[in-house]
Motif scaffolding. Structure first.
Motif, PDB file in Angstrom:
ATOM      1  N   GLN A  13     116.525  40.953 -51.828  1.00  0.00           N
ATOM      2  CA  GLN A  13     115.614  41.841 -52.529  1.00  0.00           C
ATOM      3  C   GLN A  13     115.154  42.970 -51.620  1.00  0.00           C
ATOM      4  N   THR A  14     114.700  44.037 -52.243  1.00  0.00           N
ATOM      5  CA  THR A  14     114.140  45.154 -51.486  1.00  0.00           C
ATOM      6  C   THR A  14     113.060  44.657 -50.529  1.00  0.00           C
ATOM      7  N   GLY A  15     113.138  45.128 -49.302  1.00  0.00           N
ATOM      8  CA  GLY A  15     112.188  44.707 -48.278  1.00  0.00           C
ATOM      9  C   GLY A  15     112.627  43.495 -47.489  1.00  0.00           C
ATOM     10  N   GLY A  16     113.688  42.863 -47.921  1.00  0.00           N
ATOM     11  CA  GLY A  16     114.186  41.673 -47.244  1.00  0.00           C
ATOM     12  C   GLY A  16     115.020  41.989 -46.013  1.00  0.00           C
ATOM     13  N   SER A  17     115.557  40.928 -45.413  1.00  0.00           N
ATOM     14  CA  SER A  17     116.334  41.063 -44.188  1.00  0.00           C
ATOM     15  C   SER A  17     117.644  40.297 -44.295  1.00  0.00           C
ATOM     16  N   LEU A  18     118.626  40.764 -43.556  1.00  0.00           N
ATOM     17  CA  LEU A  18     119.899  40.076 -43.392  1.00  0.00           C
ATOM     18  C   LEU A  18     120.378  40.323 -41.973  1.00  0.00           C
ATOM     19  N   ARG A  19     121.175  39.386 -41.460  1.00  0.00           N
ATOM     20  CA  ARG A  19     121.806  39.594 -40.166  1.00  0.00           C
ATOM     21  C   ARG A  19     123.310  39.446 -40.320  1.00  0.00           C
ATOM     22  N   LEU A  20     124.002  40.504 -40.005  1.00  0.00           N
ATOM     23  CA  LEU A  20     125.453  40.484 -40.030  1.00  0.00           C
ATOM     24  C   LEU A  20     125.988  40.117 -38.649  1.00  0.00           C
ATOM     25  N   SER A  21     127.112  39.421 -38.647  1.00  0.00           N
ATOM     26  CA  SER A  21     127.763  39.038 -37.398  1.00  0.00           C
ATOM     27  C   SER A  21     129.192  39.541 -37.400  1.00  0.00           C
ATOM     28  N   CYS A  22     129.680  39.837 -36.206  1.00  0.00           N
ATOM     29  CA  CYS A  22     131.065  40.255 -36.041  1.00  0.00           C
ATOM     30  C   CYS A  22     131.603  39.576 -34.789  1.00  0.00           C
ATOM     31  N   ALA A  23     132.660  38.807 -34.954  1.00  0.00           N
ATOM     32  CA  ALA A  23     133.250  38.073 -33.842  1.00  0.00           C
ATOM     33  C   ALA A  23     134.632  38.626 -33.529  1.00  0.00           C
ATOM     34  N   PRO A  24     134.768  39.349 -32.423  1.00  0.00           N
ATOM     35  CA  PRO A  24     136.082  39.851 -32.044  1.00  0.00           C
ATOM     36  C   PRO A  24     136.929  38.764 -31.404  1.00  0.00           C
ATOM     37  N   SER A  25     138.233  38.837 -31.599  1.00  0.00           N
ATOM     38  CA  SER A  25     139.160  37.895 -30.989  1.00  0.00           C
ATOM     39  C   SER A  25     140.465  38.618 -30.691  1.00  0.00           C
ATOM     40  N   GLY A  26     141.289  37.987 -29.922  1.00  0.00           N
ATOM     41  CA  GLY A  26     142.595  38.562 -29.597  1.00  0.00           C
ATOM     42  C   GLY A  26     142.674  39.096 -28.192  1.00  0.00           C
ATOM     43  N   ARG A  27     141.569  39.609 -27.679  1.00  0.00           N
ATOM     44  CA  ARG A  27     141.508  40.053 -26.303  1.00  0.00           C
ATOM     45  C   ARG A  27     140.042  40.243 -25.951  1.00  0.00           C
ATOM     46  N   THR A  28     139.794  40.351 -24.672  1.00  0.00           N
ATOM     47  CA  THR A  28     138.424  40.587 -24.248  1.00  0.00           C
ATOM     48  C   THR A  28     137.989  41.986 -24.661  1.00  0.00           C
ATOM     49  N   VAL A  29     136.713  42.118 -25.029  1.00  0.00           N
ATOM     50  CA  VAL A  29     136.213  43.419 -25.488  1.00  0.00           C
ATOM     51  C   VAL A  29     135.107  43.924 -24.574  1.00  0.00           C
ATOM     52  N   SER A  30     135.101  43.456 -23.334  1.00  0.00           N
ATOM     53  CA  SER A  30     134.036  43.851 -22.414  1.00  0.00           C
ATOM     54  C   SER A  30     134.053  45.347 -22.122  1.00  0.00           C
ATOM     55  N   ASP A  31     135.203  45.986 -22.328  1.00  0.00           N
ATOM     56  CA  ASP A  31     135.284  47.431 -22.099  1.00  0.00           C
ATOM     57  C   ASP A  31     135.376  48.190 -23.412  1.00  0.00           C
ATOM     58  N   TYR A  32     134.887  47.603 -24.464  1.00  0.00           N
ATOM     59  CA  TYR A  32     134.935  48.199 -25.786  1.00  0.00           C
ATOM     60  C   TYR A  32     133.538  48.564 -26.280  1.00  0.00           C
ATOM     61  N   THR A  33     133.518  49.428 -27.266  1.00  0.00           N
ATOM     62  CA  THR A  33     132.322  49.700 -28.049  1.00  0.00           C
ATOM     63  C   THR A  33     132.530  49.106 -29.435  1.00  0.00           C
ATOM     64  N   MET A  34     131.490  48.463 -29.934  1.00  0.00           N
ATOM     65  CA  MET A  34     131.522  47.864 -31.265  1.00  0.00           C
ATOM     66  C   MET A  34     130.638  48.677 -32.202  1.00  0.00           C
ATOM     67  N   GLY A  35     131.139  48.921 -33.387  1.00  0.00           N
ATOM     68  CA  GLY A  35     130.376  49.709 -34.344  1.00  0.00           C
ATOM     69  C   GLY A  35     130.274  49.029 -35.696  1.00  0.00           C
ATOM     70  N   TRP A  36     129.260  49.429 -36.430  1.00  0.00           N
ATOM     71  CA  TRP A  36     129.098  49.011 -37.827  1.00  0.00           C
ATOM     72  C   TRP A  36     129.135  50.266 -38.697  1.00  0.00           C
ATOM     73  N   PHE A  37     129.911  50.200 -39.748  1.00  0.00           N
ATOM     74  CA  PHE A  37     130.004  51.258 -40.741  1.00  0.00           C
ATOM     75  C   PHE A  37     129.786  50.636 -42.113  1.00  0.00           C
ATOM     76  N   ARG A  38     129.509  51.481 -43.082  1.00  0.00           N
ATOM     77  CA  ARG A  38     129.347  50.965 -44.439  1.00  0.00           C
ATOM     78  C   ARG A  38     129.921  51.949 -45.444  1.00  0.00           C
ATOM     79  N   GLN A  39     130.303  51.399 -46.584  1.00  0.00           N
ATOM     80  CA  GLN A  39     130.834  52.233 -47.650  1.00  0.00           C
ATOM     81  C   GLN A  39     130.364  51.696 -48.984  1.00  0.00           C
ATOM     82  N   ALA A  40     129.692  52.540 -49.725  1.00  0.00           N
ATOM     83  CA  ALA A  40     129.236  52.200 -51.067  1.00  0.00           C
ATOM     84  C   ALA A  40     130.255  52.711 -52.079  1.00  0.00           C
ATOM     85  N   PRO A  41     130.312  52.121 -53.265  1.00  0.00           N
ATOM     86  CA  PRO A  41     131.269  52.557 -54.278  1.00  0.00           C
ATOM     87  C   PRO A  41     131.113  54.043 -54.586  1.00  0.00           C
ATOM     88  N   GLY A  42     132.224  54.758 -54.550  1.00  0.00           N
ATOM     89  CA  GLY A  42     132.214  56.178 -54.870  1.00  0.00           C
ATOM     90  C   GLY A  42     131.714  57.070 -53.756  1.00  0.00           C
TER      91      GLY A  42
END
Length: 124
Positions: A13-42
């Motif tokens: 609901q409006t005013g609420g909270s959520l926590r998203l998680s992202c788990a990288p795998s396949g190689r170490t990401v210590s020299d990487y930048t991680m980003g979050w993007f979003r896309q709404a319909p249209g």
């Protein structure tokens, strides 16, 4: 190759909270930048937040500053997006992305790897 798996989306609901998680795998990401993007319909994909894994530099879209917090847990090899004070306009599919380097870039084209996304829906 880096594989990214997002989780934590849902309906809130409006005013609420959520926590998203992202788990990288396949190689170490210590020299990487991680980003979050979003896309709404249209709508175009938009930048939300980014963090450089090694030094913890962050970058936020103006629309989420003060409400969202990006962080990483080295021990769990996971990036989080804590979302508070959610609004209906935050409704979108949220994607985790990764790019090599320590600059928390905001352009999607700067990112090489992408997850499948997780849906966030905020009801009014």
């Amino acid at each position: 190759q880096v594989q990214l798996a997002e989780s934590g989306g849902g309906l809130v609901q409006t005013g609420g909270s959520l926590r998203l998680s992202c788990a990288p795998s396949g190689r170490t990401v210590s020299d990487y930048t991680m980003g979050w993007f979003r896309q709404a319909p249209g709508k175009e994909r938009e930048f939300v937040a980014a963090i450089s894994w090694s030094v913890g530099r962050t970058n936020y879209a103006d629309s989420v500053k003060g409400r969202f917090t990006i962080s990483r847990d080295n021990g769990k090899n996971t990036v989080y997006l804590q979302m508070n004070s959610l609004k209906p306009e935050d409704t979108a599919r949220y994607y985790c992305a990764a790019r090599r380097g320590n600059t928390p870039a905001s352009l999607g084209t700067d990112y090489t790897y992408w997850g499948q996304g997780t849906q966030v829906t905020v009801s009014s």
